[in-house]
Write a protein that holds these residues in place. Sequence first.
Motif, short mmCIF file in Angstrom:
data_model
loop_
_atom_site.label_atom_id
_atom_site.label_comp_id
_atom_site.label_asym_id
_atom_site.label_seq_id
_atom_site.Cartn_x
_atom_site.Cartn_y
_atom_site.Cartn_z
N ASP A 47 0.78 -1.52 0.06
CA ASP A 47 -0.12 0.16 -0.18
C ASP A 47 0.69 1.13 -0.01
OD1 ASP A 47 -1.69 1.98 1.57
OD2 ASP A 47 -2.71 0.69 1.23
N ALA A 91 -2.71 4.33 -3.27
CA ALA A 91 -4.03 5.26 -2.65
C ALA A 91 -3.98 6.84 -3.03
CB ALA A 91 -4.07 5.28 -1.01
N GLN A 94 -5.91 6.47 -5.88
CA GLN A 94 -6.68 5.25 -5.48
C GLN A 94 -6.80 3.74 -7.13
OE1 GLN A 94 -10.44 7.12 -5.24
NE2 GLN A 94 -10.03 7.56 -2.97
N ARG A 124 -6.30 -1.45 5.23
CA ARG A 124 -7.44 -0.44 4.27
C ARG A 124 -9.21 -1.96 5.05
NH1 ARG A 124 -5.85 4.41 3.54
NH2 ARG A 124 -3.59 3.78 2.59
N ARG A 125 -9.79 -1.94 4.43
CA ARG A 125 -10.91 -2.48 4.51
C ARG A 125 -10.72 -4.14 4.46
NH1 ARG A 125 -13.86 -2.63 -0.04
NH2 ARG A 125 -13.35 -0.62 -2.07
#
Length: 325
Positions: A47, A91, A94, A124-125
Amino acid sequence: MQGPSQKLRIVVLGYIVRGPVGGMAWHHLQYVLGLAALGHEVHFLEDSDDYPSCYDPSKHVVDVDPTYGLAFARQAFDRLGLGDHWTYYDAHGQKWYGPGAEKAQRFCDDADMVINVSGVNPLRRWTMAIERRLFIDTDPVFTQVKHLTDRAKRDRAAAHNRFFSFGEALSTAAWSGPRDEFDWQPTRQPVVRSLWSNSKPQPRGRFTTVMQWDSYPAVEYSGASYGMKSESFQAYLGLPGRVDEQFELALGSVTAPRERLRDHGWHLVDPLAVTRDPWTYQSYIENSKAEFSVAKQGYVASRCGWFSERSACYMAAGKPVVVQD
């Protein structure tokens, strides 16, 4: 190699695209390679985080552009036979990159475990939903001080539910550093020995290491100071003049006193040439006689029992290791 009793789907969070240098790459790649060799289904996910963190050694810049790191990662994973087992999430834009981009979130949906090596990736989710979330602390004492002084870093760590550290003494009476709230268990760097088994003895070689003089500023907590290798090295500065051996440092950091080191008999080489990719780094180790290195002063002062991932590679290559305790 005997396989696992249960095949797991494991996400490894690491730092290869943002840290495209040889030693750092081996540090994270061997988690992926080792778990895959044990029969697990593994996917490497990185990430960008939410701040500029992409290092480009060709330009000596840190920004949000992952272009250099993506090419570096692709070459490394392809050469190791893991070409479609990695993904990078940017990120800032995105966007998902890498050959596993389309399947990465689905892999996470069914994953049994996520291993956050060095804790350098936010959860993250798509990773928060994974039941077992492991934090691997590779920088003991400095990690604990961060958790005690920085609420955001403490909260990021608290999103995990299993905690392991390269500081093997953190859970023992020997540890003299600050204690945070997490139950740290000891672990070491995994090494895929088959990738390091072709090294030959180098009786006329040099004692070498790859190191940063100052990785970042020293930190203080509760009246104690925890410093870098620069503080530890002073006691060994005159070593080349006292023994009949040659010593060499692939030395990074603009603060390093290079002329002073040379005056005391230390050979210095360009660390970027040594760490250009995983195989230049591996070749450097294999052509060394042995490793000689100091530990960060903070590791020594806290008596954390740190064991280096770099030293593990020297040992896997059959090289003796002389490292400060």
